[in-house]
Design a protein around this motif. Structure first.
Motif, short mmCIF file in Angstrom:
data_model
loop_
_atom_site.label_atom_id
_atom_site.label_comp_id
_atom_site.label_asym_id
_atom_site.label_seq_id
_atom_site.Cartn_x
_atom_site.Cartn_y
_atom_site.Cartn_z
N ALA A 19 0.49 -1.41 -0.11
CA ALA A 19 0.11 0.60 0.12
C ALA A 19 0.92 1.18 -0.41
N ARG A 20 2.41 1.02 0.62
CA ARG A 20 2.57 2.77 1.17
C ARG A 20 3.23 2.80 -0.59
N ALA A 21 3.92 1.78 -1.19
CA ALA A 21 4.57 1.51 -2.52
C ALA A 21 3.77 2.06 -3.20
N LEU A 22 2.85 1.69 -3.39
CA LEU A 22 1.67 1.79 -4.23
C LEU A 22 1.67 3.69 -4.74
N VAL A 23 0.88 3.70 -3.40
CA VAL A 23 0.42 5.13 -2.89
C VAL A 23 1.55 6.08 -3.21
N LEU A 27 1.01 5.46 -8.06
CA LEU A 27 0.46 4.02 -9.11
C LEU A 27 -1.00 3.91 -8.36
N ALA A 28 -1.13 4.26 -7.45
CA ALA A 28 -3.21 4.19 -6.71
C ALA A 28 -3.14 5.49 -5.90
N ALA A 29 -4.54 5.53 -5.71
CA ALA A 29 -5.05 7.32 -5.69
C ALA A 29 -4.69 6.69 -4.05
N GLY A 30 -5.50 5.90 -3.48
CA GLY A 30 -5.54 5.00 -2.26
C GLY A 30 -5.84 3.80 -2.31
N VAL A 31 -5.62 3.32 -0.92
CA VAL A 31 -5.60 1.57 -1.11
C VAL A 31 -6.07 1.45 0.66
N VAL A 56 -8.04 -3.46 -1.71
CA VAL A 56 -8.65 -2.46 -2.71
C VAL A 56 -8.31 -1.09 -3.27
N ALA A 57 -7.49 -0.87 -4.11
CA ALA A 57 -6.73 -0.19 -4.40
C ALA A 57 -7.53 0.50 -5.04
N GLN A 58 -7.31 2.13 -4.86
CA GLN A 58 -8.67 2.64 -6.78
C GLN A 58 -6.65 3.66 -7.25
N SER A 102 -3.18 9.23 -9.52
CA SER A 102 -2.40 8.10 -9.99
C SER A 102 -2.23 7.92 -11.96
N ARG A 103 -0.98 8.12 -12.02
CA ARG A 103 -0.57 8.83 -12.44
C ARG A 103 0.63 7.65 -12.80
#
Length: 110
Positions: A19-23, A27-31, A56-58, A102-103
């Motif tokens: 979650a921390r890496a993706l946000v 790459l994710a707006a939130g998880v 659940v990632a946005q 999320s870009r």
């Protein structure tokens, strides 16, 4: 279009790392992390019954390929559970927030 991406993790430590890496990488707006998921599945001919954490990632459409690559790179499972469900409708400002936060990564300068 944006997606809710369903990912499972074997424990809280990996769920938080993902979650921390993706946000953090945008790459994710939130998880959302939901502990206490119980997964029953078949793997290599055997039935497994395990506790997992559900993420659940946005994620925007533009960021989805990089999101998938990051999960594969960071995950401990040989075949991580990762399913992207398209968001057909929702609260407009929330959907805008997903797209804005999320870009895909910027291309590297050579």
């Amino acid at each position: 279009m944006s997606f809710l991406v369903y990912v499972t993790a074997p424990d809280e430590a990996l769920a938080l790392t993902l979650a921390r890496a993706l946000v953090g990488e945008g790459l994710a707006a939130g998880v959302n992390i939901v502990p206490g998921a119980r997964s029953i599945y078949r793997w290599r001919g055997e039935v497994h019954d395990v506790e997992e954490h559900l993420l659940v990632a946005q994620v925007s459409r533009a960021a989805l390929p990089a999101f998938e690559a990051a999960v594969k790179r960071l995950h401990s499972y040989e075949v991580p559970c990762m399913v992207a469900v398209p968001i057909e409708a929702g609260h407009g400002p929330f959907l805008d927030w997903i797209r804005e936060n999320s870009r895909p990564p910027a291309p590297a300068d050579d």
